[in-house]
Design a protein around this motif. Structure first.
Motif, PDB file in Angstrom:
ATOM      1  N   GLY A 129       2.292   5.528  -2.330  1.00 45.27           N
ATOM      2  CA  GLY A 129       2.294   6.919  -1.858  1.00 45.27           C
ATOM      3  C   GLY A 129       3.669   7.559  -1.943  1.00 45.27           C
ATOM      4  O   GLY A 129       3.974   8.469  -1.176  1.00 45.27           O
ATOM      5  N   PRO A 145       4.051  16.899   8.885  1.00 42.58           N
ATOM      6  CA  PRO A 145       4.520  18.163   8.282  1.00 42.58           C
ATOM      7  C   PRO A 145       3.470  19.270   8.264  1.00 42.58           C
ATOM      8  O   PRO A 145       3.817  20.442   8.091  1.00 42.58           O
ATOM      9  N   TRP A 172       5.303   8.187  -5.207  1.00 47.09           N
ATOM     10  CA  TRP A 172       5.742   8.433  -6.579  1.00 47.09           C
ATOM     11  C   TRP A 172       6.339   9.826  -6.774  1.00 47.09           C
ATOM     12  O   TRP A 172       7.229  10.009  -7.596  1.00 47.09           O
ATOM     13  N   VAL A 173       5.884  10.796  -5.982  1.00 46.33           N
ATOM     14  CA  VAL A 173       6.362  12.161  -6.226  1.00 46.33           C
ATOM     15  C   VAL A 173       7.827  12.327  -5.795  1.00 46.33           C
ATOM     16  O   VAL A 173       8.470  13.298  -6.189  1.00 46.33           O
ATOM     17  N   LEU A 175       8.925   6.116   5.449  1.00 47.26           N
ATOM     18  CA  LEU A 175       8.079   5.155   6.165  1.00 47.26           C
ATOM     19  C   LEU A 175       8.122   3.757   5.562  1.00 47.26           C
ATOM     20  O   LEU A 175       8.079   2.751   6.283  1.00 47.26           O
ATOM     21  N   PHE A 198      -4.523   9.808   2.153  1.00 50.76           N
ATOM     22  CA  PHE A 198      -3.326  10.343   1.494  1.00 50.76           C
ATOM     23  C   PHE A 198      -3.716  11.094   0.217  1.00 50.76           C
ATOM     24  O   PHE A 198      -3.236  12.204  -0.041  1.00 50.76           O
ATOM     25  N   ALA A 246       7.964  11.878   3.778  1.00 50.43           N
ATOM     26  CA  ALA A 246       7.639  11.074   4.969  1.00 50.43           C
ATOM     27  C   ALA A 246       7.234   9.663   4.573  1.00 50.43           C
ATOM     28  O   ALA A 246       7.700   8.673   5.155  1.00 50.43           O
ATOM     29  N   ALA A 247       6.381   9.560   3.546  1.00 48.96           N
ATOM     30  CA  ALA A 247       5.941   8.233   3.109  1.00 48.96           C
ATOM     31  C   ALA A 247       7.128   7.420   2.587  1.00 48.96           C
ATOM     32  O   ALA A 247       7.203   6.207   2.802  1.00 48.96           O
ATOM     33  N   LEU A 251      -5.366   0.105   5.595  1.00 49.70           N
ATOM     34  CA  LEU A 251      -4.472   0.721   4.609  1.00 49.70           C
ATOM     35  C   LEU A 251      -5.248   1.342   3.443  1.00 49.70           C
ATOM     36  O   LEU A 251      -4.771   2.296   2.823  1.00 49.70           O
ATOM     37  N   PHE A 270       0.828  -1.216   0.000  1.00 51.69           N
ATOM     38  CA  PHE A 270       0.000   0.000   0.000  1.00 51.69           C
ATOM     39  C   PHE A 270       0.862   1.266   0.000  1.00 51.69           C
ATOM     40  O   PHE A 270       0.649   2.167  -0.807  1.00 51.69           O
ATOM     41  N   ILE A 271       1.812   1.312   0.941  1.00 49.72           N
ATOM     42  CA  ILE A 271       2.557   2.570   1.092  1.00 49.72           C
ATOM     43  C   ILE A 271       3.393   2.868  -0.151  1.00 49.72           C
ATOM     44  O   ILE A 271       3.618   4.023  -0.497  1.00 49.72           O
ATOM     45  N   TRP A 306      -6.033   4.644   4.830  1.00 45.38           N
ATOM     46  CA  TRP A 306      -4.814   5.466   4.746  1.00 45.38           C
ATOM     47  C   TRP A 306      -4.638   6.002   3.320  1.00 45.38           C
ATOM     48  O   TRP A 306      -4.325   7.181   3.129  1.00 45.38           O
ATOM     49  N   SER A 307      -4.831   5.134   2.329  1.00 43.97           N
ATOM     50  CA  SER A 307      -4.643   5.546   0.926  1.00 43.97           C
ATOM     51  C   SER A 307      -5.614   6.667   0.567  1.00 43.97           C
ATOM     52  O   SER A 307      -5.222   7.655  -0.079  1.00 43.97           O
ATOM     53  N   PHE A 366       2.550  10.053  10.931  1.00 47.74           N
ATOM     54  CA  PHE A 366       3.898  10.415  10.479  1.00 47.74           C
ATOM     55  C   PHE A 366       3.850  11.264   9.202  1.00 47.74           C
ATOM     56  O   PHE A 366       4.512  12.296   9.098  1.00 47.74           O
ATOM     57  N   VAL A 367       3.036  10.826   8.245  1.00 52.98           N
ATOM     58  CA  VAL A 367       2.971  11.570   6.982  1.00 52.98           C
ATOM     59  C   VAL A 367       2.248  12.908   7.192  1.00 52.98           C
ATOM     60  O   VAL A 367       2.544  13.901   6.525  1.00 52.98           O
ATOM     61  N   GLY A 368       1.309  12.949   8.136  1.00 57.46           N
ATOM     62  CA  GLY A 368       0.565  14.184   8.388  1.00 57.46           C
ATOM     63  C   GLY A 368       1.321  15.186   9.244  1.00 57.46           C
ATOM     64  O   GLY A 368       0.954  16.371   9.296  1.00 57.46           O
ATOM     65  N   ILE A 371      -5.423  14.434   1.202  1.00 56.09           N
ATOM     66  CA  ILE A 371      -4.611  15.576   1.667  1.00 56.09           C
ATOM     67  C   ILE A 371      -3.716  16.103   0.546  1.00 56.09           C
ATOM     68  O   ILE A 371      -3.514  17.301   0.411  1.00 56.09           O
ATOM     69  N   TYR A 372      -3.191  15.185  -0.296  1.00 58.30           N
ATOM     70  CA  TYR A 372      -2.343  15.655  -1.391  1.00 58.30           C
ATOM     71  C   TYR A 372      -3.181  16.395  -2.428  1.00 58.30           C
ATOM     72  O   TYR A 372      -2.857  17.522  -2.821  1.00 58.30           O
ATOM     73  N   PHE A 398       4.938  15.390   2.440  1.00 57.47           N
ATOM     74  CA  PHE A 398       4.087  14.188   2.530  1.00 57.47           C
ATOM     75  C   PHE A 398       4.803  12.986   1.900  1.00 57.47           C
ATOM     76  O   PHE A 398       4.856  11.893   2.466  1.00 57.47           O
ATOM     77  N   PHE A 399       5.324  13.220   0.707  1.00 57.02           N
ATOM     78  CA  PHE A 399       5.942  12.097  -0.022  1.00 57.02           C
ATOM     79  C   PHE A 399       7.291  11.714   0.586  1.00 57.02           C
ATOM     80  O   PHE A 399       7.685  10.547   0.560  1.00 57.02           O
TER      81      PHE A 399
END
Lengths: 842, 119
Positions: A311, B111, A313-314, A336, B25, A332-333, B18, A307-308, B21-22, B107-109, B28-29, A329-330
């Motif tokens: 997230g 920032p 690609w950027v 991760l 993600f 951090a992902a 997940l 899944f991750i 989560w997707s 974690f991703v949020g 937010i993007y 965001f990218f």
């Protein structure tokens, strides 16, 4: 735990039983070998072809390293160098890594799961021929001096017709799309096979870990490849038909290509890595002779990685000019994703720690994998940090990182697996001495080539330059890299020699030579076309450790599904969660149809390349006819199931139920189709909001007509739903007539869409706006027309008795297509009719 | 018996965390990109602006949902002691996936607390 079946044949007749099975499952020779659909043969063909393309890609790499060995060296002209490095990346990624891993999975999965074949054998064969022909078309471009030369990622505008006017980019776009038919079809097939055709009793939590890895990989292919397929279609439409999706002046945006490419491209790394990790998780327990530590943790890690990885690609586009918050965001992902991979690495180390590892040749490759891949993963985390990424972007540091991850994560495990499963392919054991020489030469050569390349990049050498001046500090590291690459090539040659020699001189492999735990070692070596003459119950994760005599009792025919005089190829259809048998899945036999379909698709591809569109149209029609014939020989058709009877106590044939692999296959295919459609929708909204010169021309799009078409489709879907509800209740009166009327309704609804498209006054070559609307409407039109044909075919099959009360399965499959079309049409209506007025358009 | 689609024992529950989560993600993007195009907040406001606030709220809600579901799946075997090994596998794995998804969301949020949205 492995129960003997009541319906098993007497043990004394086992030789006769094998002969009977060979009559039904056996592979023909000579030209008729092209009709083989069996997964063992198809898997091997994938791997041999992948090995050939690997050697081609390796040869191109040697040319690159020779060119860069010395400053100012002139082995190749810049234009040739561009073709060589583009083709190296393309061949290695698309023609070697993915097909090789899929081929291994196609070969292994049914054997590991205790099945006799994959669920869609003809699709396997079609996938292979598409891969072979597409790969050869792409490769031919090198010899014609028209190979793609815009990099393996084909960035626009460099790859657009303005900057690459010849057919170079077309070879890539059409050839790779052709090859991707193979990747997606194998993805669909593997997902359905893993979920539906395991050994009886093999519940989800008892599956071998390799199957979990392949399940996730296959799902990633299903969702991850369509964005690139769409991107390739759009770019080819831009190049061939001047539709400006990526042309800024007419409202397009080249960055859209980057998004579509990397939406595929980053998951692709994990699509390649996960099967490699699956090999590692399979082999380490065998060479440690103990179960892998943390089965559930590893499954969690694999799912999370799957899944991750979508997230990230950027992070390939950090220098494009994206706001810092989005980059964060990218970033951090990207950091991760190292954690679930780390979980797997700790599970492997813990297993090594707790077991007593035996360092045979496969284990050497596994240790090499751990060292190289961890190093690649660490530089990956470095590259996830935006400031560092900016510094080393487009330098050899990235090249070094990429090779550590891809070669470390895919090639090293692949070699471990190849040595491990070699007795399967040949019935003989590999040589320890030559195997070790091959490993050490490759390992030393690889690190000499790419470890130093990090340094080359850090001192500023950019990628994709065909030569460099002396005095920049790049001379020595480049020379070392080039020498290392030749040592690596010597390693590959040694491995190749070892493999070739072992077919002649290898010691015959004993039964289960590595004392493995999984079912693929319960077949004969090399295996028969049917894998298992009797299908055992499996309720343990390590069936061969639990019952070492299982291979013998299987071969003696002491387990289930041993009756073959009906002439059907059969395997169990099980509940995805529990592994309980639900039905007998009958599989199609050898057929020319996949080969002929692939041939017509090749003609289509070549005619598009040469812009002979009337031939392309003829090839499309011919392909459609063959595919319809293919679909005709299915279900209750005599060629598919000559005899519907099963043994007392056995479940029914899948075609006589409401469930079956086709239902799941259609669902997973529509998932891939949906990913393509969502990518197109993303493109629409992306261009609308981001494209610097987006223009909304005056529209004549008839919103009412589109609404009427959507309402008609809604009514038709409701009607079909009711019809199938009645069928489930055992009422089949009027089935033929109603299906025929539904096909007519779908035809009328498609005609409305065609009218809408023709009357909209679109100018798809003038603005990206109209070009996207054109593709959106054409997409719906194609699918609705397909639903009309499929429903009409169902009505026709009812008249032949192939569909009806006794065989009610197929309309349920077609129903999914109707619902999909319904969803797509309403979403498209919202996107192109309702949305624009809210955003200053129309 | 075959578990219903909405049942906590259905194997699809394994991946729900997940999937959430997707979706978060993408939201937010995509939300950040679109909002920056329509009405970007004043850069002088730093991180305390309507956009970071909205995305942060969405992040907190998602986080709460994922943690709640994680707790639900983790405690399910306590409420239903009759679950077999296979069902326990689904519930424990689903709890793990929800926890991982929650951690990934946090974690991703993170920032959002550090960077203004449109620079």
């Amino acid at each position: 735990m492995n129960t003997r079946s009541n319906s098993a044949a007497p043990a004394a007749d086992s030789d006769q039983l094998h002969d009977q099975f060979n009559e039904v499952w056996g592979n023909p020779r000579g030209w008729r070998a092209l009709t083989i659909v069996n997964h063992t043969t198809i898997g091997l063909r994938f791997m041999v072809t992948g090995g050939f393309f690997f050697l081609v890609g390796g040869l191109l790499a040697m040319l690159i390293r020779t060119q860069l060995a010395l400053p100012g060296y002139q082995l190749m002209e810049p234009d040739v160098y561009n073709q060589v490095f583009t083709m190296h990346g393309t061949v290695m990624m698309f023609l070697f890594a993915v097909p090789m891993m899929e081929g291994l999975a196609v070969y292994l999965i049914p054997k590991m799961l205790g099945a006799r074949d994959l669920v869609f054998p003809r699709l396997s064969a079609l996938g292979y021929f598409c891969y072979l022909f597409g790969g050869l078309i792409l490769l031919s471009s090198i010899f014609l001096d028209v190979a793609p030369k815009a990099g393996w990622f084909m960035y626009t505008p460099l790859s657009s017709s303005a900057h690459t006017p010849g057919v170079n980019s077309d070879f890539w776009l059409l050839g790779i799309t052709f090859v991707e038919i193979s990747a997606v079809s194998a993805g669909v097939e593997l997902v359905v096979s893993i979920l539906r055709t395991r050994a009886s009793g093999m519940a989800l939590h008892k599956m071998p870990l390799y199957a979990w890895y392949i399940l996730v990989m296959a799902m990633m292919i299903v969702v991850g490849f369509p964005p690139l397929i769409l991107g390739s279609i759009l770019l080819e439409l831009e190049r061939a038909a001047d539709m400006p999706f990526f042309d800024v002046a007419r409202g397009g945006d080249p960055v859209l290509w980057q998004h579509l490419f990397w939406l595929f491209g980053h998951p692709e790394v994990y699509i390649i890595f996960l099967p490699g990790a699956g090999i590692v998780s399979t082999l380490i327990p065998v060479f440690c002779q103990r179960p892998l530590v943390g089965y559930r943790w590893v499954v969690l890690g694999v799912l999370t990685t799957g899944f991750i990885s979508f997230g990230l690609w950027v992070h390939h586009m950090f220098t494009v000019g994206i706001p810092q918050l989005a980059q964060a965001f990218f970033s951090a992902a990207s950091m991760l994703v190292a954690i679930p991979t780390g979980v797997q690495i700790f599970a492997w180390i813990a297993t090594l720690w707790l077991g007593r590892p035996v360092y045979r040749v496969p284990m050497l490759w596994l240790v090499g994998f751990l060292l190289v891949f961890v190093a690649g993963g660490l530089t990956g985390v470095m590259l996830a940090l935006v400031p560092f990424n900016w510094q080393v972007h487009d330098t050899h540091f990235v090249v070094a990182h990429m090779h550590y991850v891809l070669v470390g994560g895919m090639f090293f495990p692949l070699m471990a697996g190849l040595y491990y499963w070699l007795p399967h392919f040949s019935g003989r054991m590999p040589s320890e001495r030559l195997g070790r020489w091959g490993f050490w030469l490759f390992f030393i050569g690889f690190n000499a080539t790419f470890l130093i390349m990090h340094w080359t990049g850090l001192i500023g050498m950019p990628r994709r330059v065909y030569t460099y001046d002396t005095g920049l500090g790049w001379d020595m590291p480049n020379l070392v890299s080039s020498i290392g690459s030749f040592i690596m090539a010597a390693g590959v040659a040694t491995i190749l020699l070892d493999i070739l020699l072992h077919f002649r001189f290898g010691v015959p492999a004993p039964k289960n030579p590595w004392k493995a735990d999984t079912l693929e070692w319960a077949t004969s070596l090399p295996p028969s076309a049917y894998n298992f003459v009797s299908l055992p119950d499996v309720t343990d994760r390590h069936p061969l450790w639990q019952d070492p005599d299982l291979p013998d009792s299987i071969a003696r025919g002491e387990h289930a599904l041993t009756v073959i005089d009906h002439g059907r190829r059969e395997t169990w259809g099980v509940d995805p969660l529990t592994g309980r048998t639900r039905e007998i899945i009958h599989l199609p036999g050898n057929s020319w149809l996949p080969f002929i379909t692939a041939l017509f698709l090749t003609v289509l591809c070549l005619s598009l390349l040469n812009k002979v569109y009337w031939v392309a149209l003829a090839a499309t029609i011919a392909t459609a006819v063959v595919v319809l014939r293919w679909s005709w020989e299915n279900g209750a058709h005599p060629a598919a199931a000559p005899d519907a009877h099963t043994q007392p106590g056995e479940p029914p044939l899948h075609s006589r139920t409401f469930d079956g692999p086709g239902l799941w296959g259609m669902g997973v295919t529509l998932l891939a189709d949906g990913a393509l459609y969502l990518s197109l929708l993303f493109g629409w909204f992306y261009l609308w909001t981001v494209s610097p010169q987006w223009r909304v021309p005056d529209s004549q799009l008839n919103g009412w007509l589109m609404l009427a078409s959507a309402l008609l489709l809604s009514g038709g879907s409701f009607w079909l739903h009711r019809l199938i509800k009645r069928l489930r209740a055992g009422i089949h009166r009027g089935l033929l007539g109603q299906l025929a009327l539904l096909a007519l309704l779908a035809l009328v609804q498609s005609a409305m869409l065609l009218w809408l498209l023709l009357s909209a006054g679109l100018a798809p070559t003038e603005t990206a706006h109209d070009a996207v609307i054109f593709v959106l409407l054409a997409y719906s039109l194609f699918h609705c027309a397909l639903a009309a044909v499929a429903t009409g075919l169902q009505a026709w099959r009812v008249s032949y008795g192939y569909v009806g009360e006794a065989a009610p399965y197929e309309p349920v499959v077609v129903e999914q297509l109707w619902y999909y079309n319904l969803g797509v049409l309403w979403v498209s209506y919202a996107a192109i009719v309702l949305f624009p007025p809210t955003w200053g358009g129309m | 018996m075959k578990p219903a689609l909405g049942s906590p024992l259905h194997p699809l529950q394994i991946v729900v965390g997940l999937v959430v989560w997707s979706l978060w993600f993408v939201a937010i993007y995509g939300g950040q990109a679109i909002a920056c195009r329509i009405c970007p907040p004043d850069p002088a406001q730093g991180v305390w602006n309507w956009l970071n606030g909205s995305l942060g709220l969405l992040t907190l809600l998602t986080l709460a949902l994922l943690l709640g579901l994680m707790r639900y799946f983790w405690r399910l075997p306590l409420r239903r002691p009759s679950l077999n090994e296979r069902e326990l596998f689904v519930t424990k794995l689903a709890a793990g996936v929800h926890l991982v998804a929650a951690l990934a969301t946090a974690f991703v949020g993170a920032p959002l607390l550090q960077l203004p949205p449109c620079l």
